[in-house]
Design a protein around this motif. Structure first.
Motif, PDB file in Angstrom:
ATOM      1  N   ALA A 146       0.944  -1.313  -0.091  1.00  0.00           N
ATOM      2  CA  ALA A 146       0.094  -0.086   0.253  1.00  0.00           C
ATOM      3  C   ALA A 146       0.609   1.334  -0.205  1.00  0.00           C
ATOM      4  N   ALA A 147       2.013   0.646   0.462  1.00  0.00           N
ATOM      5  CA  ALA A 147       3.354   2.054   0.591  1.00  0.00           C
ATOM      6  C   ALA A 147       3.346   2.671  -0.613  1.00  0.00           C
ATOM      7  N   SER A 148       3.064   2.121  -1.699  1.00  0.00           N
ATOM      8  CA  SER A 148       4.266   2.342  -3.051  1.00  0.00           C
ATOM      9  C   SER A 148       2.878   2.569  -3.673  1.00  0.00           C
ATOM     10  N   PRO A 149       3.741   3.582  -5.376  1.00  0.00           N
ATOM     11  CA  PRO A 149       2.036   3.876  -5.889  1.00  0.00           C
ATOM     12  C   PRO A 149       2.008   3.040  -6.862  1.00  0.00           C
ATOM     13  N   LYS A 150       1.059   3.105  -7.473  1.00  0.00           N
ATOM     14  CA  LYS A 150       0.168   2.070  -7.708  1.00  0.00           C
ATOM     15  C   LYS A 150       0.622   2.317  -9.435  1.00  0.00           C
ATOM     16  N   LEU A 151       0.787   1.442 -10.444  1.00  0.00           N
ATOM     17  CA  LEU A 151       1.395   1.146 -11.762  1.00  0.00           C
ATOM     18  C   LEU A 151       0.427   0.990 -12.710  1.00  0.00           C
ATOM     19  N   SER A 152      -0.280   2.271 -13.405  1.00  0.00           N
ATOM     20  CA  SER A 152      -1.200   1.430 -14.650  1.00  0.00           C
ATOM     21  C   SER A 152      -0.629   2.004 -16.452  1.00  0.00           C
ATOM     22  N   ASP A 153      -1.890   1.984 -17.104  1.00  0.00           N
ATOM     23  CA  ASP A 153      -1.869   2.659 -18.250  1.00  0.00           C
ATOM     24  C   ASP A 153      -0.446   2.277 -18.874  1.00  0.00           C
ATOM     25  N   PHE A 154      -0.578   0.549 -19.377  1.00  0.00           N
ATOM     26  CA  PHE A 154       0.842   0.016 -19.351  1.00  0.00           C
ATOM     27  C   PHE A 154       0.293   0.414 -21.690  1.00  0.00           C
ATOM     28  N   LYS A 155       1.322   0.780 -22.606  1.00  0.00           N
ATOM     29  CA  LYS A 155       0.795   0.934 -23.761  1.00  0.00           C
ATOM     30  C   LYS A 155       1.706   0.180 -24.504  1.00  0.00           C
TER      31      LYS A 155
ATOM     32  N   GLY B 292       2.693  10.442 -10.333  1.00  0.00           N
ATOM     33  CA  GLY B 292       3.523  11.346 -11.768  1.00  0.00           C
ATOM     34  C   GLY B 292       4.504  10.930 -12.359  1.00  0.00           C
ATOM     35  N   GLY B 293       5.135   9.777 -11.809  1.00  0.00           N
ATOM     36  CA  GLY B 293       6.229   8.762 -12.143  1.00  0.00           C
ATOM     37  C   GLY B 293       5.739   8.464 -13.513  1.00  0.00           C
ATOM     38  N   THR B 294       6.546   7.879 -14.628  1.00  0.00           N
ATOM     39  CA  THR B 294       5.848   7.533 -15.890  1.00  0.00           C
ATOM     40  C   THR B 294       7.907   6.656 -15.670  1.00  0.00           C
ATOM     41  N   TYR B 295       7.008   5.421 -16.563  1.00  0.00           N
ATOM     42  CA  TYR B 295       8.893   4.122 -16.895  1.00  0.00           C
ATOM     43  C   TYR B 295       8.311   3.390 -18.588  1.00  0.00           C
ATOM     44  N   GLU B 296       9.419   2.859 -18.334  1.00  0.00           N
ATOM     45  CA  GLU B 296       9.294   2.147 -19.703  1.00  0.00           C
ATOM     46  C   GLU B 296      10.403   0.715 -18.954  1.00  0.00           C
ATOM     47  N   LEU B 297       8.710  -0.506 -19.798  1.00  0.00           N
ATOM     48  CA  LEU B 297       9.892  -1.642 -19.401  1.00  0.00           C
ATOM     49  C   LEU B 297       9.777  -1.920 -20.892  1.00  0.00           C
ATOM     50  N   TRP B 298      10.949  -3.759 -21.220  1.00  0.00           N
ATOM     51  CA  TRP B 298      10.890  -4.275 -22.255  1.00  0.00           C
ATOM     52  C   TRP B 298      10.169  -5.877 -21.829  1.00  0.00           C
ATOM     53  N   ALA B 299       9.228  -6.237 -22.586  1.00  0.00           N
ATOM     54  CA  ALA B 299       8.812  -7.373 -22.593  1.00  0.00           C
ATOM     55  C   ALA B 299       9.118  -8.356 -24.247  1.00  0.00           C
ATOM     56  N   THR B 300       9.023 -10.150 -23.749  1.00  0.00           N
ATOM     57  CA  THR B 300       9.433 -10.813 -25.111  1.00  0.00           C
ATOM     58  C   THR B 300       8.244 -12.023 -25.184  1.00  0.00           C
ATOM     59  N   ASN B 301       7.569 -12.291 -26.235  1.00  0.00           N
ATOM     60  CA  ASN B 301       7.086 -13.010 -26.469  1.00  0.00           C
ATOM     61  C   ASN B 301       7.893 -14.698 -26.706  1.00  0.00           C
ATOM     62  N   GLU B 302       9.067 -14.672 -26.260  1.00  0.00           N
ATOM     63  CA  GLU B 302       9.467 -15.786 -26.648  1.00  0.00           C
ATOM     64  C   GLU B 302      10.022 -16.867 -25.604  1.00  0.00           C
ATOM     65  N   ILE B 303       9.135 -16.105 -23.880  1.00  0.00           N
ATOM     66  CA  ILE B 303       8.836 -17.234 -22.630  1.00  0.00           C
ATOM     67  C   ILE B 303       7.728 -16.805 -22.423  1.00  0.00           C
ATOM     68  N   GLU B 304       7.230 -17.788 -21.754  1.00  0.00           N
ATOM     69  CA  GLU B 304       6.039 -17.407 -21.092  1.00  0.00           C
ATOM     70  C   GLU B 304       6.110 -17.730 -19.150  1.00  0.00           C
TER      71      GLU B 304
ATOM     72  N   TYR C 228       7.317  -0.903 -23.598  1.00  0.00           N
ATOM     73  CA  TYR C 228       5.924   0.004 -23.532  1.00  0.00           C
ATOM     74  C   TYR C 228       6.522   0.490 -22.061  1.00  0.00           C
ATOM     75  N   THR C 229       6.016   1.477 -22.319  1.00  0.00           N
ATOM     76  CA  THR C 229       5.600   3.507 -21.513  1.00  0.00           C
ATOM     77  C   THR C 229       3.905   2.204 -20.326  1.00  0.00           C
ATOM     78  N   TYR C 230       4.808   3.015 -18.969  1.00  0.00           N
ATOM     79  CA  TYR C 230       3.606   3.277 -18.379  1.00  0.00           C
ATOM     80  C   TYR C 230       3.872   4.227 -16.734  1.00  0.00           C
ATOM     81  N   LYS C 231       3.140   5.133 -15.946  1.00  0.00           N
ATOM     82  CA  LYS C 231       2.456   5.800 -15.019  1.00  0.00           C
ATOM     83  C   LYS C 231       2.650   4.985 -13.928  1.00  0.00           C
ATOM     84  N   ASP C 232       2.707   5.936 -12.835  1.00  0.00           N
ATOM     85  CA  ASP C 232       2.146   5.648 -11.559  1.00  0.00           C
ATOM     86  C   ASP C 232       1.251   6.994 -11.105  1.00  0.00           C
ATOM     87  N   ASP C 233       0.768   6.658 -10.158  1.00  0.00           N
ATOM     88  CA  ASP C 233      -0.163   7.597  -9.919  1.00  0.00           C
ATOM     89  C   ASP C 233       0.694   8.617  -8.915  1.00  0.00           C
TER      90      ASP C 233
END
Length: 226
Positions: free
Chosen positions: A114-123, A146-158, A139-144
């Motif tokens: 609960a102490a952590s920002p909530k992440l959303s709006d993954f694009k 005002g922070g903005t972030y990016e991540l990298w995701a692969t479809n080669e493993i699940e 992907y880009t995403y943000k928290d509640d």
């Protein structure tokens, strides 16, 4: 004394906390995942950065993951069911012949989160790049806050659903580099290695020989008290 270093261990354990991985082609139902870890610590905690692990080894089987870390004389194991969201912390201090278990309920884990920002709006951005051994999409995403972030995701493993935490479930693919919050601290995880090996089964039952304690009791033994 011997528990001084356990305090760092419990901090590291809480940082590791409830998060580690996500969903995607070669389906891996059990094995070992190794991440490189970078911490973004507040100035007052920056001195602890050198004591925190630079790598995170996550073993998982079924819906339960296990993370082990060494802190001074103590070995700390964290098991968590990432679907039911409950867990168990095992603290072993061989030189003092101490073995303690702390149960973590779903409510405990959610209270920590609960102490952590909530992440959303993954694009998905459509931008592609190789991250380690994997072809990944940005992907880009943000928290509640005002922070903005990016991540990298692969479809080669699940990985199993919820492995990286519920907040990342809208991302199509396994996360190979991403930023998340663990116990309020910003952490960036980069996938270094995945191996399919028989590591389980894991259980959240208290093992024989371990004395059940509350987190408050563990903190009090360390002189933390809160």
């Amino acid at each position: 004394m011997m528990f001084k270093s356990v305090k760092t261990g419990v901090l590291a354990a809480l940082l590791v906390g409830s998060a580690v991985i996500a969903n995607a082609q070669k389906k891996i139902s059990q094995g070992t995942v190794i991440y490189g870890v970078e911490y973004s610590l507040p100035p007052e905690a920056a001195a602890m950065a050198s004591q925190l692990p630079k790598e995170q080894k996550v073993k998982f089987a079924g819906n339960i993951l296990r993370i082990d870390m060494q802190q001074g004389p103590a070995t700390i194991g964290i098991l968590q069911n990432f679907v039911d969201r409950n867990g168990l912390m095992l603290i072993d201090v061989p030189m003092a012949q101490m073995q303690y278990a702390v149960k973590m309920s779903k409510e405990d884990i959610e209270k920590t989160e609960a102490a952590s920002p909530k992440l959303s709006d993954f694009k998905a951005t459509g931008e592609k790049q190789k991250v380690g051994n994997y072809n990944a999409e940005k992907y880009t995403y943000k928290d509640d806050k005002g922070g903005t972030y990016e991540l990298w995701a692969t479809n080669e493993i699940e990985f199993p659903s919820n492995f990286s935490g519920e907040q990342f479930n809208s991302v199509k693919g396994a996360l190979v580099k991403y930023t998340t919050f663990q116990n309020g601290t910003k952490v960036t995880l980069t996938l270094k290695n995945v191996s399919e090996d028989k590591v389980g089964p894991f259980s959240l039952e208290v093992p024989s020989g371990y004395e059940l304690k509350t987190m408050q009791e563990i903190m009090a033994m360390q002189g933390g008290g809160e």
